[in-house]
Structures are given as C-alpha cells and as structure tokens.
Scaffold this motif. Structure first.
Motif, short mmCIF file in Angstrom:
data_model
loop_
_atom_site.label_atom_id
_atom_site.label_comp_id
_atom_site.label_asym_id
_atom_site.label_seq_id
_atom_site.Cartn_x
_atom_site.Cartn_y
_atom_site.Cartn_z
N ILE A 133 -7.68 -0.98 -0.72
CA ILE A 133 -9.04 -1.35 -1.27
C ILE A 133 -8.92 -1.14 -2.90
CG2 ILE A 133 -11.33 -0.07 -1.59
CD1 ILE A 133 -11.05 0.48 1.54
N GLN A 134 -8.30 0.10 -3.43
CA GLN A 134 -8.42 0.36 -4.78
C GLN A 134 -7.56 -0.93 -5.66
OE1 GLN A 134 -6.39 3.98 -5.85
NE2 GLN A 134 -6.99 4.11 -7.86
N THR A 135 -6.54 -1.12 -5.06
CA THR A 135 -5.41 -2.29 -5.88
C THR A 135 -6.46 -3.43 -5.95
OG1 THR A 135 -3.33 -1.26 -4.74
CG2 THR A 135 -3.56 -3.49 -5.75
N HIS A 136 -7.12 -3.83 -4.80
CA HIS A 136 -7.83 -5.20 -5.13
C HIS A 136 -9.04 -4.88 -6.08
CE1 HIS A 136 -8.79 -9.28 -3.87
NE2 HIS A 136 -10.22 -8.79 -3.65
N ALA A 137 -9.68 -3.92 -5.97
CA ALA A 137 -11.09 -3.66 -6.93
C ALA A 137 -10.43 -3.57 -8.23
CB ALA A 137 -11.65 -2.39 -6.61
N GLU A 138 -9.46 -2.89 -8.53
CA GLU A 138 -8.86 -2.59 -9.76
C GLU A 138 -8.21 -3.94 -10.45
OE1 GLU A 138 -6.79 0.93 -9.76
OE2 GLU A 138 -8.51 2.13 -9.77
N SER A 139 -7.88 -4.86 -9.69
CA SER A 139 -7.04 -6.10 -10.27
C SER A 139 -8.39 -7.01 -10.96
CB SER A 139 -6.51 -6.64 -9.12
OG SER A 139 -7.37 -7.34 -8.11
N PHE A 140 -9.62 -6.60 -10.55
CA PHE A 140 -10.59 -7.35 -11.27
C PHE A 140 -11.13 -6.50 -12.05
CE2 PHE A 140 -10.23 -9.29 -7.14
CZ PHE A 140 -10.46 -10.65 -7.57
N GLY A 141 -10.63 -5.37 -12.58
CA GLY A 141 -11.32 -4.53 -13.57
C GLY A 141 -12.43 -3.49 -13.19
N TYR A 142 -12.70 -3.42 -11.83
CA TYR A 142 -13.75 -2.87 -11.34
C TYR A 142 -13.43 -1.18 -11.01
CZ TYR A 142 -15.82 -7.11 -10.15
OH TYR A 142 -16.47 -8.48 -10.19
N GLY A 143 -14.41 -0.46 -11.17
CA GLY A 143 -14.40 1.07 -10.78
C GLY A 143 -14.49 1.26 -9.38
N VAL A 144 -13.68 2.17 -8.80
CA VAL A 144 -13.86 2.70 -7.19
C VAL A 144 -14.58 3.95 -7.17
CG1 VAL A 144 -12.54 2.85 -5.11
CG2 VAL A 144 -11.76 1.22 -6.62
N GLU A 187 -13.59 13.71 10.98
CA GLU A 187 -12.29 13.79 10.01
C GLU A 187 -11.60 12.41 10.89
OE1 GLU A 187 -11.01 15.19 7.55
OE2 GLU A 187 -12.96 16.51 7.41
N PRO A 188 -10.93 11.64 10.10
CA PRO A 188 -10.24 12.11 8.90
C PRO A 188 -11.05 11.43 7.81
CG PRO A 188 -8.86 10.24 9.77
CD PRO A 188 -9.94 10.86 10.89
N GLN A 189 -11.22 11.84 6.65
CA GLN A 189 -11.82 11.12 5.48
C GLN A 189 -10.86 10.03 5.31
OE1 GLN A 189 -12.68 13.52 2.06
NE2 GLN A 189 -14.24 14.86 3.27
N ILE A 190 -11.54 8.80 4.77
CA ILE A 190 -11.05 7.52 4.61
C ILE A 190 -11.34 7.39 3.10
CG2 ILE A 190 -10.60 5.12 5.33
CD1 ILE A 190 -10.18 7.22 7.58
N PRO A 191 -10.61 7.69 2.01
CA PRO A 191 -10.88 7.42 0.66
C PRO A 191 -10.78 5.95 0.39
CG PRO A 191 -9.37 9.25 0.87
CD PRO A 191 -9.38 8.68 2.34
N ASN A 192 -11.30 5.76 -0.52
CA ASN A 192 -11.43 4.05 -0.92
C ASN A 192 -10.17 3.79 -2.18
OD1 ASN A 192 -13.41 3.00 0.69
ND2 ASN A 192 -14.88 4.23 -0.60
N TYR A 193 -9.32 4.83 -2.12
CA TYR A 193 -8.34 4.73 -3.19
C TYR A 193 -7.30 5.87 -2.59
CZ TYR A 193 -9.96 9.58 -3.80
OH TYR A 193 -10.42 10.85 -3.44
N GLY A 194 -6.04 5.63 -2.97
CA GLY A 194 -5.02 6.34 -2.69
C GLY A 194 -3.52 5.59 -2.92
N LEU A 195 -2.73 6.39 -2.43
CA LEU A 195 -1.23 5.83 -2.50
C LEU A 195 -0.89 5.34 -1.06
CD1 LEU A 195 0.25 8.84 -4.69
CD2 LEU A 195 -0.57 6.51 -5.36
N GLN A 196 0.22 4.60 -1.05
CA GLN A 196 0.73 4.04 0.22
C GLN A 196 1.67 5.24 0.92
OE1 GLN A 196 2.72 0.26 -1.37
NE2 GLN A 196 1.51 -0.62 -0.03
N ASN A 197 1.56 5.18 2.15
CA ASN A 197 2.41 6.17 2.70
C ASN A 197 1.92 7.59 2.68
OD1 ASN A 197 4.32 4.50 4.48
ND2 ASN A 197 5.65 4.38 2.91
N THR A 198 0.74 7.79 2.36
CA THR A 198 0.20 8.97 2.48
C THR A 198 -0.82 9.29 3.48
OG1 THR A 198 -1.31 8.73 0.59
CG2 THR A 198 0.89 9.30 0.00
N GLY A 199 -1.20 10.61 3.63
CA GLY A 199 -2.36 10.62 4.68
C GLY A 199 -1.89 10.61 6.21
N ALA A 200 -2.75 10.80 6.89
CA ALA A 200 -2.56 10.97 8.57
C ALA A 200 -2.01 9.59 8.97
CB ALA A 200 -3.99 11.30 8.99
N ILE A 201 -1.44 9.87 9.88
CA ILE A 201 -0.76 8.55 10.68
C ILE A 201 -1.95 7.99 11.32
CG2 ILE A 201 0.85 7.57 12.11
CD1 ILE A 201 2.92 9.56 11.11
#
Length: 153
Positions: A56-67, A83-97
């Motif tokens: 989500i973050q990568t796509h939005a920011e590629s257009f210069g938008y804020g997340v 739970e779990p919380q599902i952020p609209n930003y983050g890093l690959q390979n992190t968080g719950a499986i």
C-alpha cells in the motif's frame, strides 16, 4: 458501512465523488482503490502483515501521496476491531504470519499532502491537517489457501 450477520462483523468503506471533481481528485481516488487491491494481493498464507502495508505504502508514495498512519486496518470477527492491526505502511517480511482462516479489514487512507490528520469536535469526522484531499477504501477479507477472498462489495 458496517454489518453484523449471525454474530460476525463486516466493515467496508468507499470514497464517492460528489458533483464534478478535478482530474487530480479522480486520480487520488483511483490510486487509493489500487492501493487497497495491492494490499489484498499480499494477503495470502505465508506472507506477513507488513507485506500488506508495504504494498500500500509503496504504491501511494510512488505518486507522491501521504499514507495515514494513525488509523489502520484490523482483524474482524465477533468484534468489530480485533487483532492483528493491519497498518497501511510497513516493511516487507515483518509482522505476524498470515494464515488460512484469518479474517481482517484492509483500509488504506491516502492523502494528497501530508499523512497528518485530526478528528473534529464531533469525535467522528477526520480531516487532513493541511486541508488536502483524502480518499479511503476498505474491504473485509478472509484468507483461503490461494489467498484473500473479498467478503464485501
């Protein structure tokens, strides 16, 4: 829009244009829809929650938008917010499986300008601090063997 069916919650949001809107606003709405779908594509067994937010973050920011980071998606079931919380930003390979049978709501909120928001005195209306336009889309999904199944229309 929310629902409760046989004791289970559903949660859904869409942004609708009212009247004539600018091409820039149309693009923001379309990109936000795309962000939702890119997040859903990452919601499959073996991936991690961070993979959803990263897409989500990568796509939005590629257009210069804020997340928006203050509000996130969430698990959903017998309670609206689980739970779990599902952020609209983050890093690959992190968080719950992500596992088969999980159910959650993914809901990117994307702004033209800054990611910063505030809640008005009615304790419901959320606005961007810089007054820029924002769009929001949400689906409730469940995880099957092949990936996400969208439960909302």
């Amino acid at each position: 829009m929310g629902s409760i069916v046989d004791g289970f919650y559903g949660d859904h949001a869409k942004t609708f244009p009212v009247g004539s809107i600018s091409d820039d606003n149309k693009k923001l709405i379309n990109v936000t829809k795309e962000c939702l779908m890119k997040g859903i594509e990452q919601a499959r067994p073996g991936n991690r929650i961070g993979d959803i937010g990263f897409a989500i973050q990568t796509h939005a920011e590629s257009f210069g938008y804020g997340v928006v980071k203050e509000l996130v998606g969430h698990g959903i079931g017998e309670k609206l917010h689980e739970e779990p919380q599902i952020p609209n930003y983050g890093l690959q390979n992190t968080g719950a499986i992500i596992e088969k049978g999980m159910c959650f709501a993914i809901e990117p909120m994307i702004n033209f300008g800054s990611e910063e928001i505030y809640t008005k005195s009615d304790n419901w209306t959320i606005c961007t601090k810089d007054g820029s336009a924002s769009a929001h889309f949400q689906h409730t999904i469940t995880i099957g063997e092949e990936g996400a199944q969208i439960l909302t229309i």
